[in-house]
Design an enzyme around this catalytic site. Structure first.
Site, PDB file in Angstrom:
ATOM      1  N   LYS A 184      15.982  47.585  15.508  1.00 57.52           N
ATOM      2  CA  LYS A 184      15.154  46.418  15.184  1.00 57.52           C
ATOM      3  C   LYS A 184      14.228  46.058  16.346  1.00 57.52           C
ATOM      4  O   LYS A 184      13.045  45.797  16.156  1.00 57.52           O
ATOM      5  CB  LYS A 184      16.094  45.236  14.874  1.00 57.52           C
ATOM      6  CG  LYS A 184      15.474  44.126  14.080  1.00 57.52           C
ATOM      7  CD  LYS A 184      16.440  42.958  13.915  1.00 57.52           C
ATOM      8  CE  LYS A 184      17.640  43.283  13.055  1.00 57.52           C
ATOM      9  NZ  LYS A 184      18.490  42.085  12.799  1.00 57.52           N
ATOM     10  N   LYS A 218      20.225  42.950  23.248  1.00 62.69           N
ATOM     11  CA  LYS A 218      19.934  41.678  22.574  1.00 62.69           C
ATOM     12  C   LYS A 218      20.597  41.661  21.213  1.00 62.69           C
ATOM     13  O   LYS A 218      20.602  42.693  20.512  1.00 62.69           O
ATOM     14  CB  LYS A 218      18.404  41.579  22.390  1.00 62.69           C
ATOM     15  CG  LYS A 218      17.929  40.241  21.881  1.00 62.69           C
ATOM     16  CD  LYS A 218      17.775  39.226  22.971  1.00 62.69           C
ATOM     17  CE  LYS A 218      17.549  37.818  22.444  1.00 62.69           C
ATOM     18  NZ  LYS A 218      18.813  37.156  22.029  1.00 62.69           N
ATOM     19  N   ASN A 263      20.255  30.094   7.200  1.00 62.84           N
ATOM     20  CA  ASN A 263      19.059  30.031   8.038  1.00 62.84           C
ATOM     21  C   ASN A 263      17.979  31.013   7.597  1.00 62.84           C
ATOM     22  O   ASN A 263      16.792  30.720   7.715  1.00 62.84           O
ATOM     23  CB  ASN A 263      19.449  30.277   9.500  1.00 62.84           C
ATOM     24  CG  ASN A 263      18.252  30.216  10.413  1.00 62.84           C
ATOM     25  OD1 ASN A 263      17.749  31.241  10.844  1.00 62.84           O
ATOM     26  ND2 ASN A 263      17.755  29.022  10.655  1.00 62.84           N
ATOM     27  N   SER A 302      13.050  35.161  19.513  1.00 60.07           N
ATOM     28  CA  SER A 302      14.046  35.087  20.596  1.00 60.07           C
ATOM     29  C   SER A 302      13.441  35.644  21.885  1.00 60.07           C
ATOM     30  O   SER A 302      13.637  35.098  22.972  1.00 60.07           O
ATOM     31  CB  SER A 302      15.290  35.910  20.262  1.00 60.07           C
ATOM     32  OG  SER A 302      16.220  35.152  19.527  1.00 60.07           O
ATOM     33  N   THR A 315      13.147  33.993  11.356  1.00 58.40           N
ATOM     34  CA  THR A 315      13.607  35.139  10.555  1.00 58.40           C
ATOM     35  C   THR A 315      13.087  35.009   9.122  1.00 58.40           C
ATOM     36  O   THR A 315      12.540  35.966   8.554  1.00 58.40           O
ATOM     37  CB  THR A 315      15.146  35.261  10.568  1.00 58.40           C
ATOM     38  OG1 THR A 315      15.589  35.145  11.924  1.00 58.40           O
ATOM     39  CG2 THR A 315      15.602  36.585  10.002  1.00 58.40           C
ATOM     40  N   LYS A 351      25.655  43.260  19.655  1.00 55.77           N
ATOM     41  CA  LYS A 351      26.111  42.242  18.702  1.00 55.77           C
ATOM     42  C   LYS A 351      27.473  41.753  19.138  1.00 55.77           C
ATOM     43  O   LYS A 351      28.240  42.497  19.761  1.00 55.77           O
ATOM     44  CB  LYS A 351      26.228  42.850  17.301  1.00 55.77           C
ATOM     45  CG  LYS A 351      26.150  41.814  16.207  1.00 55.77           C
ATOM     46  CD  LYS A 351      24.705  41.460  15.956  1.00 55.77           C
ATOM     47  CE  LYS A 351      24.524  40.543  14.803  1.00 55.77           C
ATOM     48  NZ  LYS A 351      23.105  40.513  14.409  1.00 55.77           N
TER      49      LYS A 351
HETATM   50  N1  GLU Z   1      21.119  37.548  14.752  1.00 55.54           N
HETATM   51  C1  GLU Z   1      19.733  37.809  14.559  1.00 55.54           C
HETATM   52  C2  GLU Z   1      19.518  39.222  14.055  1.00 55.54           C
HETATM   53  O1  GLU Z   1      20.397  39.826  13.477  1.00 55.54           O
HETATM   54  C3  GLU Z   1      18.897  37.446  15.776  1.00 55.54           C
HETATM   55  C4  GLU Z   1      19.230  38.176  17.036  1.00 55.54           C
HETATM   56  C5  GLU Z   1      18.511  37.639  18.282  1.00 55.54           C
HETATM   57  O2  GLU Z   1      17.671  36.759  18.155  1.00 55.54           O
HETATM   58  O3  GLU Z   1      18.816  38.144  19.359  1.00 55.54           O
HETATM   59  O4  GLU Z   1      18.456  39.768  14.158  1.00 55.54           O
END
Ligand code: GLU
Length: 421
Positions: free
Chosen positions: A99, A75, A226, A355, A195, A111
């Site tokens: 995370k 993810k 955001n 998410s 977030t 990513k």
């Molecule tokens: N881009 C966000 C992060 O760095 C969200 C990632 C997601 O929701 O999968 O945590």
């Protein structure tokens, strides 16, 4: 428009490994598991030829790095920026693994990124680029494989193009292949602000531990996208005085406090940036970090607090809304100065948590109320904070190393139980 910041020479992947190695030593991680966790499990690079509006064809580089799928499908978001390169995406992918482990959601980490300047591209060019990237990654993505989401310079619009392109390839609508979608395409209530809300909840937990009274707290927030804009708004709702904010146009400082709701309105009616904001003194992004505030929330990008400026940081508490805003060498100086840092892999986990709720709702075909989303996400952040705090205390380490230890223990156990060939 000026760029946010020049990247420090520090390599983000090396920065990630520096913390990882410290935590590995503390938990006595065996060499084999250490080696498995160090390297991404999949690295895909694609070259995407795109028709530009002026009739030319431009080639863009796109990446998707899957760091781990040991705890579930990978993810992580997709970012569009001129600064995207493979080492940045590798670090961001590994951070997603830690995370998700800390947030206690059944995912690995990944990513994606495309090296481009989205501010200089038309909507049509961005759409063609996003769809070409999705086609190129269609064997990587999957609702049980790898699930992208928004990150820097991407949002619900790009996620809508991704879900549409992917579903066309698969000949059926598969909303669970991507999160952060618009509500009418199966997005979740509360995802957009998740977030920033999580950053506030993490800050609140830290302030309780440090006995800081929100009504007597002054904060500076770097970045007004955001993450930063919502974090600042939630800080304001808590009674914290936000004295400085910033974005690509620079910093805005008012010792009496900035009206965040007005600043958000200004951005929405002003070409998406803070330029021309009234009632505040102009400062730079660097100066914002060095202000005499109690709480500092870097919510812009990597490598903002480095060996160059760390000695000038005055905040008592730093909450990392961005991924990797503090380099590993700066970490040590902050710790010596007694500044508490709530690390990215904990503090900005509210986004990926919601998410996950979006993905659960898509798969169940049953949608939750906003109250339900907020209640679960807040509880989840409070629990994650307690886990990292307790781990750090037990090992006499910083919150960052505590968070790494907690995440790595979990991933290491899964690697050992699942085994390999
Ligand atoms: N881009 C966000 C992060 O760095 C969200 C990632 C997601 O929701 O999968 O945590």
């Amino acid at each position: 428009m000026p760029k946010v910041e020049i990247k420090d020479t520090t390599n983000p992947y090396e920065s990630m490994l520096a913390r990882f190695d410290v935590a590995a030593k503390i938990i006595g991680l065996d060499e084999a598991t250490h080696n498995v966790m160090k390297v991404p499990s999949k690295q895909v690079t694609v070259s995407l030829p795109i028709y530009m509006d002026d009739g030319s064809t431009k080639i863009f580089e796109g990446y998707r790095i899957v760091h781990s799928t040991i705890l579930g499908p990978s993810k992580g978001g997709i970012r569009y920026s001129t600064l995207v390169d493979i080492d940045e995406v590798k670090a961001l992918a590994a951070w997603m693994t830690w995370k998700c482990a800390i947030a206690d959601i059944p995912y690995g980490g990944a990513k994606g990124g495309i090296t481009c300047d989205p501010h200089k591209m038309s909507v049509g060019e961005l759409e063609r680029l996003t769809r070409a990237y999705t086609v190129a990654m269609s064997d990587v993505f999957g609702e049980n494989r790898d699930i992208p989401a928004p990150d820097m310079n991407t949002g619900p619009r790009e996620m809508a193009w991704i879900v549409d392109t992917y579903s066309k390839i698969k000949r059926e609508y598969i909303p669970g292949v991507v999160t952060g979608k618009p509500l009418h395409l199966g997005g979740s209530l509360g995802r957009t602000e998740a977030t920033g809300r999580g950053v506030m909840v993490a800050a609140n937990e830290a302030m309780k531990k440090l006995k800081m009274n929100p009504k007597k707290t002054k904060a500076a927030v770097q970045g007004f996208g955001n993450v930063g804009s919502f974090a600042a708004r939630f800080f304001e709702d808590m009674g914290i005085k936000v004295v400085a904010i910033s974005d690509v146009t620079g910093g805005y400082y008012n010792p009496k406090g900035i009206d965040i709701k007005k600043a958000i309105d200004h951005v929405q009616t002003n070409k998406k940036h803070l330029g021309g904001l009234k009632g505040a003194e102009r400062i730079t992004n660097e100066e914002l970090l060095e202000l005499n505030v109690d709480l500092l929330a870097p919510c812009a990008m990597e490598n903002q607090i480095t060996h160059k400026n760390v000695h000038k940081i005055m905040a008592k508490l730093i909450v990392e809304g961005a991924n990797g805003p503090i380099t590993s060498d700066a970490d040590k100086v902050l710790q010596d100065k007694g500044i508490i840092v709530i690390p990215d892999i904990l503090a900005n986990g509210g986004g990926v948590t919601v998410s996950y709720y979006e993905w659960v709702q898509n798969r169940a075909g049953y949608y939750w109320s906003l109250e339900e989303v907020i209640k679960r996400a807040d509880e989840s952040m409070i629990k994650a904070f307690a886990n990292c705090w307790d781990t750090a205390t037990k090992h006499h380490q910083s919150m960052r190393i505590g968070a790494y230890i907690f995440a790595m223990n979990k991933v290491a156990n899964a690697i050992k139980s699942r085994g390999h060939f």
